[in-house]
Design an enzyme around this catalytic site. Sequence first.
Site, short mmCIF file in Angstrom:
data_model
loop_
_atom_site.label_atom_id
_atom_site.label_comp_id
_atom_site.label_asym_id
_atom_site.label_seq_id
_atom_site.Cartn_x
_atom_site.Cartn_y
_atom_site.Cartn_z
N GLN A 140 -32.00 61.37 43.85
CA GLN A 140 -33.04 62.23 44.43
C GLN A 140 -34.31 62.15 43.58
O GLN A 140 -34.24 61.99 42.36
CB GLN A 140 -32.55 63.68 44.48
N HIS A 190 -25.49 68.36 42.51
CA HIS A 190 -26.67 67.91 41.76
C HIS A 190 -27.06 68.99 40.75
O HIS A 190 -28.18 69.50 40.75
CB HIS A 190 -27.82 67.61 42.72
N HIS A 211 -20.16 65.83 47.07
CA HIS A 211 -19.63 64.61 46.44
C HIS A 211 -19.05 64.90 45.05
O HIS A 211 -19.62 64.54 44.02
CB HIS A 211 -20.64 63.47 46.41
N ALA A 215 -22.89 63.57 39.99
CA ALA A 215 -24.08 64.39 39.77
C ALA A 215 -23.74 65.86 39.51
O ALA A 215 -24.32 66.76 40.09
CB ALA A 215 -25.05 64.27 40.95
N ASP A 269 -21.75 59.78 52.50
CA ASP A 269 -23.02 59.79 51.78
C ASP A 269 -23.76 58.47 52.05
O ASP A 269 -24.46 57.93 51.19
CB ASP A 269 -22.80 59.98 50.27
#
Length: 381
Positions: A140, A190, A211, A215, A269
């Site tokens: 990102q 994240h 996920h 991250a 993803d």
Amino acid sequence: MNAIINGKIIIGNTLVNDRVLIFKDKIIDIIPKNEISKYAIQYFYDAQGHYVSPGFIDIHTHGAMGHDFMDGEGEGIKVIAKSFATHGVTGFLPTTMTMDIGTIEKSLYNIQKSLVSGGSKILGCHLEGPFISPLNAGAQNTSFIQKPDFQLLENFKELIKLVTIAPELADAEDFIRKCINYDIVVAIGHSCGTYEDAINAIRIGARSISHTFNAMTPLNHRKPGIVGAAMDRDEVFCELIADNIHVHPAIQRILLQIKGIEKVILVTDSMRACGMENGVYDLGGQKVVVEKNSARLENGTLAGSILSINNALKNFKTNTGISIVEAVKTVTENPAKLLKMGDTIGSIRIGNNSDFVIHDEEFSILFTFINGKLVYRSGNL
């Protein structure tokens, strides 16, 4: 109305070999073969001993076939949706990226107005960012990260079904509560958050991990991190990218042993290079190199995947040794439960939408039905 005969029908935890599936846009009945005369059947589909499964659901995907949902154009969504149907996906959540608010809004407006014909159904949207940690952003773009602000979602609160957030950010608690008030599912991801940050978010109402393992703060025996919190709380679902690149097969097995089959959700993803040749692409305005079966930024960071959902199933079943019935749960019943859509999709039962696929033992897709209409066929059933 139509019927599927001679199929191994996956109904919940059971594989049924001696029933006929009767359907229109919704599932009408599941009956013994000798009772077919009760109905006036227009078309018979002979599954020839193959599996009849609920349609697959992908709750985390950024694109495929050269298109990305952040492109903000309807034709690309149609191409993606038709491609997904070939992999058995009957419903999905287009997933956004961390970009400027104008681009995100354009993408959301486009998703909102898109009507896909002949392809997988849009079930809503997954907002991945911009409310994430700049220290664990993955692929990102950190330039566009913002603090959690529900006002940015206000015009799209009916469309957005899932939001990924870093729970350690300022104002995260208030943001999570507002999402829950509008039935928006909150996922943790994240993030550089601690075990305590994650547990607090889960207590407030977060119910998924984006996920898992990627991250986020890892499991450590003194600092359990987000992974530790995910494993510690039974109510939390864990997304998993089973391409054997994002997560080692041994870790996939460990996650299954700890969480159980009821709480694992396979996702792709996938990014725009899914279904395309090796080469240079972009994700969220960043250059992505696709080679050796993976997609990475120039610095080597994984940038989504080029995985299809049926290959994810094949990998996960091979890695864990589970049955086909168990594997199918991870892309049907489980995501439907997380999204609170189990009364219409995710399982084969009377009254549910006629979203199902016919596939072989390797999860090669032979037929895909959406709302009772045949949208994809491969073979001569």
